[in-house]
Design a protein around this motif. Structure first.
Motif, PDB file in Angstrom:
ATOM      1  N   MET A 155       0.997  -1.013  -0.013  1.00  0.00           N
ATOM      2  CA  MET A 155       0.007  -0.010   0.101  1.00  0.00           C
ATOM      3  C   MET A 155       0.894   1.266   0.006  1.00  0.00           C
ATOM      4  O   MET A 155       0.513   2.322  -0.648  1.00  0.00           O
ATOM      5  CB  MET A 155      -0.879   0.018   1.397  1.00  0.00           C
ATOM      6  N   VAL A 156       1.791   1.411   0.946  1.00  0.00           N
ATOM      7  CA  VAL A 156       2.902   2.471   0.983  1.00  0.00           C
ATOM      8  C   VAL A 156       3.678   2.507  -0.387  1.00  0.00           C
ATOM      9  O   VAL A 156       3.678   3.636  -0.728  1.00  0.00           O
ATOM     10  CB  VAL A 156       3.732   2.540   2.114  1.00  0.00           C
ATOM     11  N   SER A 157       3.919   1.545  -0.690  1.00  0.00           N
ATOM     12  CA  SER A 157       4.940   1.530  -2.206  1.00  0.00           C
ATOM     13  C   SER A 157       3.967   2.024  -3.321  1.00  0.00           C
ATOM     14  O   SER A 157       4.188   2.875  -4.025  1.00  0.00           O
ATOM     15  CB  SER A 157       5.098   0.113  -2.466  1.00  0.00           C
ATOM     16  N   GLY A 158       2.694   1.796  -3.230  1.00  0.00           N
ATOM     17  CA  GLY A 158       1.609   2.148  -4.335  1.00  0.00           C
ATOM     18  C   GLY A 158       1.793   3.719  -4.047  1.00  0.00           C
ATOM     19  O   GLY A 158       1.442   4.492  -5.170  1.00  0.00           O
ATOM     20  N   TYR A 159       1.160   4.147  -2.940  1.00  0.00           N
ATOM     21  CA  TYR A 159       1.191   5.523  -2.689  1.00  0.00           C
ATOM     22  C   TYR A 159       2.398   6.595  -2.998  1.00  0.00           C
ATOM     23  O   TYR A 159       2.353   7.453  -3.709  1.00  0.00           O
ATOM     24  CB  TYR A 159       1.040   5.906  -1.066  1.00  0.00           C
ATOM     25  N   LEU A 160       3.336   6.100  -2.681  1.00  0.00           N
ATOM     26  CA  LEU A 160       4.742   7.012  -2.944  1.00  0.00           C
ATOM     27  C   LEU A 160       5.108   6.811  -4.377  1.00  0.00           C
ATOM     28  O   LEU A 160       5.435   7.644  -4.893  1.00  0.00           O
ATOM     29  CB  LEU A 160       6.053   6.292  -2.100  1.00  0.00           C
ATOM     30  N   GLY A 161       4.785   5.781  -5.210  1.00  0.00           N
ATOM     31  CA  GLY A 161       5.024   5.687  -6.574  1.00  0.00           C
ATOM     32  C   GLY A 161       4.078   6.269  -7.576  1.00  0.00           C
ATOM     33  O   GLY A 161       4.244   6.761  -8.618  1.00  0.00           O
ATOM     34  N   GLN A 162       2.771   6.357  -7.219  1.00  0.00           N
ATOM     35  CA  GLN A 162       1.680   7.006  -7.846  1.00  0.00           C
ATOM     36  C   GLN A 162       1.520   8.267  -7.766  1.00  0.00           C
ATOM     37  O   GLN A 162       1.069   8.946  -8.397  1.00  0.00           O
ATOM     38  CB  GLN A 162       0.308   6.047  -7.688  1.00  0.00           C
ATOM     39  N   ARG A 163       1.763   8.855  -6.676  1.00  0.00           N
ATOM     40  CA  ARG A 163       1.500  10.482  -6.193  1.00  0.00           C
ATOM     41  C   ARG A 163       2.891  11.185  -6.630  1.00  0.00           C
ATOM     42  O   ARG A 163       4.154  10.330  -6.595  1.00  0.00           O
ATOM     43  CB  ARG A 163       1.360  10.466  -4.764  1.00  0.00           C
ATOM     44  N   ASN A 164       2.876  12.403  -6.482  1.00  0.00           N
ATOM     45  CA  ASN A 164       4.023  13.127  -6.819  1.00  0.00           C
ATOM     46  C   ASN A 164       4.590  13.466  -5.334  1.00  0.00           C
ATOM     47  O   ASN A 164       4.708  14.483  -4.888  1.00  0.00           O
ATOM     48  CB  ASN A 164       3.652  14.529  -7.388  1.00  0.00           C
ATOM     49  N   ILE A 165       5.344  12.426  -4.741  1.00  0.00           N
ATOM     50  CA  ILE A 165       6.113  12.464  -3.564  1.00  0.00           C
ATOM     51  C   ILE A 165       7.457  12.498  -3.763  1.00  0.00           C
ATOM     52  O   ILE A 165       7.961  11.304  -4.236  1.00  0.00           O
ATOM     53  CB  ILE A 165       5.493  11.398  -2.598  1.00  0.00           C
ATOM     54  N   ARG A 166       8.243  13.474  -3.302  1.00  0.00           N
ATOM     55  CA  ARG A 166       9.745  13.534  -3.488  1.00  0.00           C
ATOM     56  C   ARG A 166      10.198  13.155  -2.216  1.00  0.00           C
ATOM     57  O   ARG A 166       9.912  13.799  -1.342  1.00  0.00           O
ATOM     58  CB  ARG A 166      10.202  14.837  -4.052  1.00  0.00           C
ATOM     59  N   VAL A 167      11.185  11.944  -2.078  1.00  0.00           N
ATOM     60  CA  VAL A 167      11.959  11.730  -0.806  1.00  0.00           C
ATOM     61  C   VAL A 167      13.258  12.056  -0.785  1.00  0.00           C
ATOM     62  O   VAL A 167      13.899  11.626  -1.671  1.00  0.00           O
ATOM     63  CB  VAL A 167      11.440  10.292  -0.685  1.00  0.00           C
ATOM     64  N   GLU A 168      13.771  12.739   0.033  1.00  0.00           N
ATOM     65  CA  GLU A 168      15.087  13.345   0.282  1.00  0.00           C
ATOM     66  C   GLU A 168      15.818  12.933   1.353  1.00  0.00           C
ATOM     67  O   GLU A 168      15.195  13.295   2.396  1.00  0.00           O
ATOM     68  CB  GLU A 168      15.179  14.766  -0.239  1.00  0.00           C
ATOM     69  N   ARG A 169      17.165  12.755   1.321  1.00  0.00           N
ATOM     70  CA  ARG A 169      17.854  12.751   2.371  1.00  0.00           C
ATOM     71  C   ARG A 169      18.468  14.581   2.400  1.00  0.00           C
ATOM     72  O   ARG A 169      19.216  14.573   1.612  1.00  0.00           O
ATOM     73  CB  ARG A 169      19.098  11.866   2.409  1.00  0.00           C
ATOM     74  N   SER A 170      18.109  14.975   3.657  1.00  0.00           N
ATOM     75  CA  SER A 170      18.529  16.487   3.550  1.00  0.00           C
ATOM     76  C   SER A 170      18.479  16.947   4.939  1.00  0.00           C
ATOM     77  O   SER A 170      17.381  16.481   5.902  1.00  0.00           O
ATOM     78  CB  SER A 170      17.441  17.185   2.600  1.00  0.00           C
ATOM     79  N   ASP A 171      19.002  18.079   5.610  1.00  0.00           N
ATOM     80  CA  ASP A 171      19.014  18.676   6.349  1.00  0.00           C
ATOM     81  C   ASP A 171      17.739  19.463   6.388  1.00  0.00           C
ATOM     82  O   ASP A 171      17.252  20.008   5.273  1.00  0.00           O
ATOM     83  CB  ASP A 171      20.084  20.011   6.863  1.00  0.00           C
ATOM     84  N   PHE A 172      17.042  19.706   7.746  1.00  0.00           N
ATOM     85  CA  PHE A 172      15.608  20.460   7.514  1.00  0.00           C
ATOM     86  C   PHE A 172      15.672  21.683   6.804  1.00  0.00           C
ATOM     87  O   PHE A 172      14.682  22.046   5.933  1.00  0.00           O
ATOM     88  CB  PHE A 172      14.895  20.243   9.014  1.00  0.00           C
ATOM     89  N   ALA A 173      16.641  22.422   7.047  1.00  0.00           N
ATOM     90  CA  ALA A 173      16.743  24.016   6.458  1.00  0.00           C
ATOM     91  C   ALA A 173      16.896  23.764   5.147  1.00  0.00           C
ATOM     92  O   ALA A 173      16.051  24.588   4.328  1.00  0.00           O
ATOM     93  CB  ALA A 173      17.651  24.725   7.060  1.00  0.00           C
ATOM     94  N   ASP A 174      17.437  22.978   4.604  1.00  0.00           N
ATOM     95  CA  ASP A 174      17.843  22.776   2.981  1.00  0.00           C
ATOM     96  C   ASP A 174      16.610  22.075   2.226  1.00  0.00           C
ATOM     97  O   ASP A 174      16.071  22.690   1.201  1.00  0.00           O
ATOM     98  CB  ASP A 174      18.962  21.870   2.946  1.00  0.00           C
ATOM     99  N   LEU A 175      15.731  21.166   3.080  1.00  0.00           N
ATOM    100  CA  LEU A 175      14.654  20.804   2.418  1.00  0.00           C
ATOM    101  C   LEU A 175      13.477  21.760   2.347  1.00  0.00           C
ATOM    102  O   LEU A 175      12.930  21.695   1.192  1.00  0.00           O
ATOM    103  CB  LEU A 175      14.110  19.747   3.249  1.00  0.00           C
ATOM    104  N   VAL A 176      13.313  22.847   3.031  1.00  0.00           N
ATOM    105  CA  VAL A 176      12.377  23.712   2.989  1.00  0.00           C
ATOM    106  C   VAL A 176      12.946  25.001   2.238  1.00  0.00           C
ATOM    107  O   VAL A 176      12.119  26.048   2.253  1.00  0.00           O
ATOM    108  CB  VAL A 176      11.758  24.143   4.400  1.00  0.00           C
ATOM    109  N   ALA A 177      14.153  25.060   1.771  1.00  0.00           N
ATOM    110  CA  ALA A 177      14.614  26.270   0.985  1.00  0.00           C
ATOM    111  C   ALA A 177      13.729  26.683  -0.114  1.00  0.00           C
ATOM    112  O   ALA A 177      13.868  28.050  -0.268  1.00  0.00           O
ATOM    113  CB  ALA A 177      16.128  25.918   0.583  1.00  0.00           C
ATOM    114  N   ASP A 178      13.188  25.895  -0.625  1.00  0.00           N
ATOM    115  CA  ASP A 178      12.392  26.349  -1.992  1.00  0.00           C
ATOM    116  C   ASP A 178      11.015  26.647  -1.319  1.00  0.00           C
ATOM    117  O   ASP A 178      10.107  27.121  -2.452  1.00  0.00           O
ATOM    118  CB  ASP A 178      12.292  25.346  -3.177  1.00  0.00           C
ATOM    119  N   ALA A 179      10.478  26.380  -0.339  1.00  0.00           N
ATOM    120  CA  ALA A 179       9.088  26.584   0.177  1.00  0.00           C
ATOM    121  C   ALA A 179       8.502  28.050  -0.338  1.00  0.00           C
ATOM    122  O   ALA A 179       9.397  28.947  -0.223  1.00  0.00           O
ATOM    123  CB  ALA A 179       9.152  26.314   1.640  1.00  0.00           C
TER     124      ALA A 179
END
Length: 239
Positions: free
Chosen positions: A118-142
């Motif tokens: 179920m989780v695999s289908g959700y992550l694969g079918q939606r536009n969900i980007r999964v990143e390894r990142s520091d919290f500040a870098d992850l929201v830099a483009d918010a």
């Protein structure tokens, strides 16, 4: 940021999101669930609920060749340890090595194929980007109108309750202050920000300029059963 178990992500069920964590093992696990779920389920079926075996698998990250193991092997190890260790506790030492003890459960569900699919289908079918990142870098483009939820390691409620070890480097009060400055910047941009943390004097003072709502949250992890149960947390928001 601070994706962890992803509870809010799956509860909100967004069609588009950016999620991440600084923990390489967690990010690898999510990506493996998304991209190689069948191989992951097969790898999980090889693991056993036995104490001696548990400590052998836990010790994988003490060896120099650990990162030569496949992404599937590492993801299966993380899920296996989570299912069989004490209270499902994810904890590492200063060397970033997992050190939670064996849980001694009679029949833990090491392989939950329907959930993984179920989780695999959700992550694969939606536009969900999964990143390894520091919290500040992850929201830099918010940008204005984006919703960001921060669930960092909590400020300790006492000197003896100082668990922040999801990463070897820990998450001390200097990091809490850096997070607050990130929240300030996001608020200035017009983002909607929600943050959860311990209801300590330090945190409440740090976010005194924001709306803070105290809630009672259930906690099941404590060495003393009498100290498990409801604890005060604070929800900080700029809306």
């Amino acid at each position: 940021p601070f994706l962890g178990g992803g509870a809010l992500l799956f509860a909100l069920d967004p069609s588009r999101a950016v999620v991440g964590d600084s923990n390489a093992e967690q990010v690898n696990c999510y990506r493996t669930v998304r991209d190689s779920v069948d191989e992951l389920i097969q790898a999980l079926q090889l693991h056993r609920n036995e104490s001696e075996y548990f400590y052998r698998v836990r010790a994988w990250d003490r060896t120099e060749d650990y990162y030569q193991r496949s992404a599937v092997e590492r993801a299966a190890r993380l899920i296996y340890l989570n299912r069989t260790c004490y209270n499902g506790l994810y904890r590492v030492n200063r060397k970033n090595q997992q050190n939670a003890p064996f849980g001694r459960y009679k029949n833990p569900k090491i392989v939950n194929a329907p959930l993984l699919n179920m989780v695999s289908g959700y992550l694969g079918q939606r536009n969900i980007r999964v990143e390894r990142s520091d919290f500040a870098d992850l929201v830099a483009d918010a940008k204005r109108g984006d919703f960001i939820y921060f669930d960092p390691p909590y400020d300790p409620v006492s000197e003896t309750a100082s668990f922040t070890s999801y990463e070897g480097a820990g998450f001390d009060r200097a990091e809490q202050i850096r997070l607050k400055l990130t929240v300030d910047e996001l608020a200035r941009r017009g983002c909607k920000v929600l943050l959860s943390n311990s209801c300590t004097e330090f945190i409440c003072s740090l976010y005194a300029d924001y709306r803070c709502v105290q809630v009672q949250a259930s906690r099941a992890i404590n060495s003393k059963v009498s100290k498990r149960g409801k604890v005060a947390e604070v929800m900080v928001m700029n809306y």
